[in-house]
Design a protein around this motif. Structure first.
Motif: not given
Ligand code: PGA
Length: 256
Positions: A10, A12, A95, A167, A171-173, A213-214, A233, A235-236
């Motif tokens: 993702n 973003k 999301h 998620e 834990a996200i970002g 989530g990370s 899934l 993100g970063g």
């Molecule tokens: P993250 O994001 O891997 O940067 O924590 C995950 C997401 O929001 O899907």
């Protein structure tokens, strides 16, 4: 249980068209030949067309990060299912950032899922609890409610076409993750068991679950070996060829 592992990136609100194409081309090379796993990237809307072109005929699919449910009309700033389908196969729905900043609710998520399915798209539906809910011990109830809301009036046959991404918002970002054991337990008790009560065990077992989530190269393997977790899934760590490739390769190596 025959659920094919699935890792999606993702992106973003990152990358211009040129940057997105460069990343896509790099991933096309670095991930070539991987067939044991489904792979996808979800660029921002402005780069969807170019990234779809860059990945055409490859093993890396493309998805949108959001979509509205109407086919067309006076809905300034929105993408319709027809527009998304024109360019890609997947669409992320619900999301936590969309829920937190852009007013998405279980009801809008449900409408979007129905529209995506009606147009033959493959939705990746996100659910997960906040830190406060987690600390208050409300995770299982809250996530269970999100599942009931998301799947309202969706047939068992359609339900099987969804991928769910669990998620935890905290834990996200953040660099924090749920432990793999905890994520596995939540997916079993708050998601799979609720799906079984809605559709029966066979359908519940058929639905793919990503953790999000990370997720990073160093922790991917620990998640994918859990019985309930079929992928991630990301993100970063999906924003660079090296890190996304390492995540996919580490997952592949850990698979039985
Ligand atoms: P993250 O994001 O891997 O940067 O924590 C995950 C997401 O929001 O899907």
């Amino acid at each position: 249980m025959g659920r094919k592992p699935f890792i999606a990136g993702n992106w973003k609100m990152h990358k211009t068209v040129a940057e997105a194409v460069e990343l896509a081309q790099g991933l096309r090379r670095s991930l070539a030949g991987i067939t044991e796993m489904e792979l996808a990237v979800c660029p921002t809307a402005t780069a969807l067309h170019a990234v779809s072109e860059a990945l055409k005929g490859s093993n890396v699919g493309v998805g949108a990060q959001n979509m509205y449910w109407e086919e067309q009309g006076a809905f300034t700033g929105e993408l319709s299912p027809l527009m998304v389908k024109d360019l890609c196969r997947y669409v992320i729905i619900g999301h936590s950032e969309r829920r937190a900043y852009f007013g998405e609710t279980d009801e809008t998520v449900n409408r979007k899922i129905k529209a995506a399915l009606a147009h033959g798209l493959s939705p990746i539906v996100c659910i997960g609890e906040s830190l406060e809910q987690n600390r208050a011990g409300e995770t299982v109830d809250f996530v269970g409610e999100q599942i009931r809301g998301a799947f309202a009036d969706i047939s068992a046959e359609d339900a099987r076409k969804l991928t769910l991404a669990y998620e935890p918002i905290w834990a996200i970002g953040t660099g924090l993750t749920a432990t793999p054991e905890e994520a596995d337990r939540i997916i079993r008790t708050a998601i799979r068991d609720v799906l079984a009560s809605l559709y029966g065990a066979a359908t519940a077992e058929a639905i793919r679950m990503q953790y999000g989530g990370s997720v990073k190269p160093h922790n991917m393997a620990a998640f994918i070996v859990m019985p309930e977790i079929d992928g991630a899934l990301v993100g970063g760590a999906s924003l660079k060829v090296d890190s996304f490739t390492a995540i996919v390769r580490n997952a592949l190596e850990a698979l039985p």
